[in-house]
Design an enzyme around this catalytic site. Structure first.
Site: not given
Ligand code: NDP
Length: 282
Positions: A58, A168, A241, A247
Site C-alpha cells: 500500500y 484474508q 475509512s 468511522i
Molecule cells: P472498503 O470496502 O473498506 O471501502 C473503503 C471505501 O469506502 C473508502 O473509499 C471509504 O471512504 C468508504 N467508506 C468507508 N466507510 C464508509 C461509510 N460508513 N459510508 C460510506 N463510505 C464509506 O474497501 P477496501 O478495499 O479499502 O478494503 C478494506 C481493507 O481491506 C483495505 O483498506 C485493506 O486494508 C484490505 N484489503 C486487502 C486486500 C488483499 O488482497 N488482502 C485487497 C483489498 C483490500 P472514506 O475514507 O472517505 O470513508
C-alpha cells in the site's frame, strides 16, 4: 490489549481479536493527507477497532508509515497485521521484507504477517521464513490472503502449514461465493476469515435493498453491509475509512443485529451461492 466493547473472534491459538478492524489501502499516497489518515486510525482505536490491516504494497510502504504515526505510544492496544508481496516471498525475501515493514511501522513485532496472494515462490519457503520470524520475535502469527479452498488444502499438506492463523479474502454482500466451500472449510478448522473490501469500496451503497434495510434499522447502508459480514461466525471485517463520521458509523455495525426478516431481504437481493464458485479478488 483493550478492545472496548467490540465483540471478538478467536484465532486458532485462542487469542481474541476484534471482529471489526481498520483497513489502510490508499492511505499514505498523499503526504498532505498523512495526519488526517493517522488521526482517523487513532479515532478507530479509541472506539475499539484495534485491529489494523496494512501491507508493504500500500502506497509502496506509505500506508505502514501512516500506521506508525497512528500507533505511536499505543502499540500495546493494537493487533497489527501486515503483508508480504508474493514477489518478495522467497525465504530470504520474506525475512528482508519483514525487516523493512518493521522499520516503517517503527515497532518490533507484527502480530499477524500474511502472504498477500499466491505467487511464484514455493509456499514451503515462505512458511519456513514465517517460522524463522516467529522464532526471532518479529511476528507472532502468520497467515495468507486470497487463498481458495484448494490453496488452503495444499498449504495444510506442507510441513508447518497447518499453523495458518487467518485467510484474508474479498467478502461482502455482492461477493458471497465463499459462503459455499471456503468459509465453512475455514470455520471447521477455527481459522478466522478476514473480510476485505467489506463495503465493496463503497460501490454497493446505493443498492435499494440495502437502503431499505438501513431505513428500517435507522442506520446507513454501510453499517448494514458490515453487520451482515460480521454476523457470520469467525469473520472479521476491516473497512477502510479516513472520515471520522464514517468511522463512528462503521463502529456501530458491531451492535446491529439484523432480524431474520431483514436478512431475508438481503438474501433476495444478494443471493447466497448454491455451488462452489472460484474465490474472487480485487
Ligand atoms: P472498503 O470496502 O473498506 O471501502 C473503503 C471505501 O469506502 C473508502 O473509499 C471509504 O471512504 C468508504 N467508506 C468507508 N466507510 C464508509 C461509510 N460508513 N459510508 C460510506 N463510505 C464509506 O474497501 P477496501 O478495499 O479499502 O478494503 C478494506 C481493507 O481491506 C483495505 O483498506 C485493506 O486494508 C484490505 N484489503 C486487502 C486486500 C488483499 O488482497 N488482502 C485487497 C483489498 C483490500 P472514506 O475514507 O472517505 O470513508
Amino acid at each position: 490489549m483493550k478492545h472496548e466493547d467490540v465483540r471478538t473472534a478467536a484465532l486458532p491459538s485462542g487469542e481474541q481479536v476484534p471482529v471489526l478492524g481498520q483497513g489502510t489501502w490508499f492511505m499514505g499516497e498523499d503526504r498532505r493527507q498523512f495526519q488526517k489518515e493517522a488521526n482517523a486510525l487513532r479515532l478507530g482505536l479509541d472506539l475499539g477497532m484495534t485491529l489494523i490491516d496494512t501491507a508493504e504494497m500500500y502506497a509502496n510502504g506509505g500506508a505502514e508509515e501512516v500506521v506508525a504515526e497512528a500507533i505511536d505510544g499505543r502499540r500495546d492496544e493494537v493487533f497489527l497485521v501486515s503483508k508480504v508481496l508474493p514477489s518478495n516471498a522467497s525465504h530470504r525475501g520474506t525475512l528482508l521484507a519483514c525487516e523493512r515493514s518493521l522499520k516503517r511501522l517503527k515497532c518490533e513485532t507484527i502480530d499477524l504477517y500474511l502472504l498477500h496472494w499466491r505467487g511464484g515462490h514455493p509456499l514451503a519457503q515462505t512458511i519456513a521464513a514465517f517460522e524463522d520470524l516467529i522464532r526471532a520475535g518479529k511476528i507472532r502469527y502468520w497467515g495468507v490472503s486470497n487463498f481458495d479452498t484448494d490453496d488452503l488444502e495444499e498449504l495444510e499438506a506442507i510441513d508447518g502449514g497447518n499453523a495458518v492463523a487467518t485467510n484474508q479474502v474479498l467478502y461482502n454482500l455482492t461477493r458471497r461465493g465463499l459462503e459455499y466451500g471456503l468459509l465453512p472449510w475455514c470455520q471447521s478448522r477455527n481459522i478466522p476469515v478476514m473480510a476485505y473490501s467489506p463495503i465493496e469500496q463503497g460501490r454497493m451503497l446505493a443498492h435499494p435493498a440495502l437502503i431499505r434495510v438501513a431505513r428500517e434499522c435507522g442506520t446507513t447502508p454501510a453499517v448494514v453491509a458490515l453487520a451482515f459480514v460480521i454476523s457470520h461466525d469467525g469473520v472479521i471485517a476491516i473497512p477502510k475509512s479516513s472520515a471520522p463520521q464514517h468511522i463512528r458509523e462503521n463502529r456501530s455495525a458491531v451492535d446491529l443485529q439484523l432480524t431474520p426478516g431483514q436478512l431475508a431481504i438481503l438474501d433476495e437481493a444478494f443471493p447466497a451461492p448454491r455451488r462452489k464458485r472460484p474465490l474472487e479478488m480485487l
